[in-house]
Scaffold this motif. Structure first.
Motif, PDB file in Angstrom:
ATOM      1  N   GLY A 168     -17.250 -20.707 -46.122  1.00  0.00           N
ATOM      2  CA  GLY A 168     -17.161 -21.234 -47.443  1.00  0.00           C
ATOM      3  C   GLY A 168     -15.961 -20.538 -48.088  1.00  0.00           C
ATOM      4  N   LEU A 169     -15.103 -20.144 -47.511  1.00  0.00           N
ATOM      5  CA  LEU A 169     -13.570 -19.812 -48.234  1.00  0.00           C
ATOM      6  C   LEU A 169     -12.799 -21.043 -48.620  1.00  0.00           C
ATOM      7  N   SER A 170     -12.250 -20.696 -49.758  1.00  0.00           N
ATOM      8  CA  SER A 170     -10.981 -21.875 -50.119  1.00  0.00           C
ATOM      9  C   SER A 170     -10.212 -22.001 -49.014  1.00  0.00           C
ATOM     10  N   ALA A 171      -9.721 -23.224 -48.935  1.00  0.00           N
ATOM     11  CA  ALA A 171      -8.584 -23.719 -47.818  1.00  0.00           C
ATOM     12  C   ALA A 171      -7.402 -22.703 -47.701  1.00  0.00           C
ATOM     13  N   ALA A 172      -6.941 -21.956 -48.914  1.00  0.00           N
ATOM     14  CA  ALA A 172      -6.021 -21.107 -48.842  1.00  0.00           C
ATOM     15  C   ALA A 172      -6.363 -19.869 -48.379  1.00  0.00           C
TER      16      ALA A 172
ATOM     17  N   ALA B  72      -7.004 -19.970 -44.712  1.00  0.00           N
ATOM     18  CA  ALA B  72      -5.735 -20.050 -43.616  1.00  0.00           C
ATOM     19  C   ALA B  72      -4.973 -18.472 -43.860  1.00  0.00           C
ATOM     20  N   GLN B  73      -5.219 -17.756 -44.973  1.00  0.00           N
ATOM     21  CA  GLN B  73      -4.702 -16.287 -44.963  1.00  0.00           C
ATOM     22  C   GLN B  73      -5.407 -15.519 -44.189  1.00  0.00           C
ATOM     23  N   VAL B  74      -6.720 -15.785 -43.956  1.00  0.00           N
ATOM     24  CA  VAL B  74      -7.675 -14.822 -43.058  1.00  0.00           C
ATOM     25  C   VAL B  74      -7.497 -15.224 -41.692  1.00  0.00           C
TER      26      VAL B  74
END
Length: 121
Positions: free
Chosen positions: A95-99, A102-104
């Protein structure tokens, strides 16, 4: 990131989703001990600390020394790719934001590649 993701609960859930895949992976399962609870705990603490959470991993285990800790295990491209497939799936369900996702994932791609210690023949 620790706070944006949802704190320690998010990292524990991520690791639980990841290990659900590893448990039944014929290639990876032999690289882990029979009891997956200790590595599950260690990974959750490490990731939480890495992403800005409390320094519980270092207090419990010392410096991460990722390459040294993983050196005893034969990690080639196949193992790296299998590990990443499970981690991608686990992160994708977080459920993370797209940004943030991507970072993770960029971190995991880099770290997993750095742990390769077996070259193709």
């Amino acid at each position: 990131m620790f706070e944006r993701a949802g704190g320690m609960t998010w990292f524990v859930d991520l690791v639980d989703r990841f290990y659900a895949g590893v448990e039944n992976d014929a290639l990876l399962r032999s690289l882990y001990p029979e009891d997956l609870d200790p590595p599950r705990h260690h990974l959750a603490l490490f990731l939480a600390q890495y992403w800005g959470g409390p320094p519980a991993y270092e207090a419990e285990r010392g410096h991460p020394r990722l390459r040294r800790r993983h050196f005893p295990f034969a990690i080639g491209l196949a193992e790296r790719d299998a590990w990443m497939a499970h981690m991608r799936a686990a992160v994708g369900k977080g459920g993370l934001s797209a940004a943030d996702e991507a970072q993770v994932l960029a971190y995991f791609e880099s770290a997993a590649t750095a742990l390769i210690n077996q070259l193709p023949h």
